[in-house]
Design an enzyme around this catalytic site. Sequence first.
Site, mmCIF file in Angstrom:
data_model
loop_
_atom_site.group_PDB
_atom_site.id
_atom_site.type_symbol
_atom_site.label_atom_id
_atom_site.label_comp_id
_atom_site.label_asym_id
_atom_site.label_seq_id
_atom_site.Cartn_x
_atom_site.Cartn_y
_atom_site.Cartn_z
ATOM 1 C CB THR A 119 -0.919 0.017 1.231
ATOM 2 O OG1 THR A 119 -1.764 -1.130 1.190
ATOM 3 C CG2 THR A 119 -1.785 1.270 1.227
ATOM 4 C CE LYS A 123 1.852 2.585 4.845
ATOM 5 N NZ LYS A 123 1.339 1.692 3.766
ATOM 6 C CE LYS A 127 -5.367 -1.502 1.637
ATOM 7 N NZ LYS A 127 -4.059 -2.126 1.753
#
Length: 291
Positions: free
Chosen positions: A95, A238, A170
């Site tokens: 990701t 994150k 995502k």
Amino acid sequence: MEVGFLGLGIMGKAMSMNLLKNGFKVTVWNRTLSKCNELVAHGASIGKTPAEVINKCKVTIAMLSDPAAALSVVLDKDGVLEQICGGKGYIDMSTVDPETSCKINEAITSKGGQFLEAPVSGSKQPAETGQLVILAAGDKALYEAAIPAFDILGKKSFFLGQVGNGAKMKLVVNMIMGSMMNAFSEGLTLADRSGLNPRDLLDVLDLGAIANPMFKGKGPAMLQNNYSPAFPLKHQQKDMRLALALGDENSVPMPVAAASNEAFKKARSMGLGDMDFSAVFETLKVLKHSS
């Protein structure tokens, strides 16, 4: 079919194990090579460097922790770029932000290789059971060649077009998930502080229109202070940060996501980064103790 696999964290280990159990030959690499031992016991081979894995395998998958790690594995000494060439494909399932995916794509294709980004929706248990949702974008021919592996790793694969679209999808998914987890944590705390039994709240939620597997799966563990990491909190924060940057880029106001990101940052400052992302619940317990 022989596949390379770079990165054996919580997700990468489960995914590469699934491939092995379903008849794939797999060559693995991890920055800490000792993490390869369990896979070797199940039939995997070890590549001492990412370049060595690329050299051996026609298709190599990466599952790495963040954009810096994803770029490092490709660009550093003994990295992917040293051996990638025509006839070889590289699939990054990490990701990362769209810009990182585009940089990796440019590097791979400049050497004649094929590139596919394919981040996944799902955490440890779906990775172990082959129930991930795969969000792919990039080289369509590589996507089609990877379908046999994707069918083992996931319950559904999407091809979303040009490189960057998989990363964007995502980030949107994880932004929603992180915001939901914060609202859920607040609801559990509000029920408790109001004199209600939070376990009754779990039952009520599970019977209503907002019933979902995350609440059902995470809620009981949260009430038992069990934050065994399926998806580490530091990675969720994150992803929230990267999603907010995507919002800035597209002039989308995201006040709920921004507030949720602050809660995850608070949890990281409390030393909870390696726990499951549901440990953001602990930030509200601190507020209770200080009141």
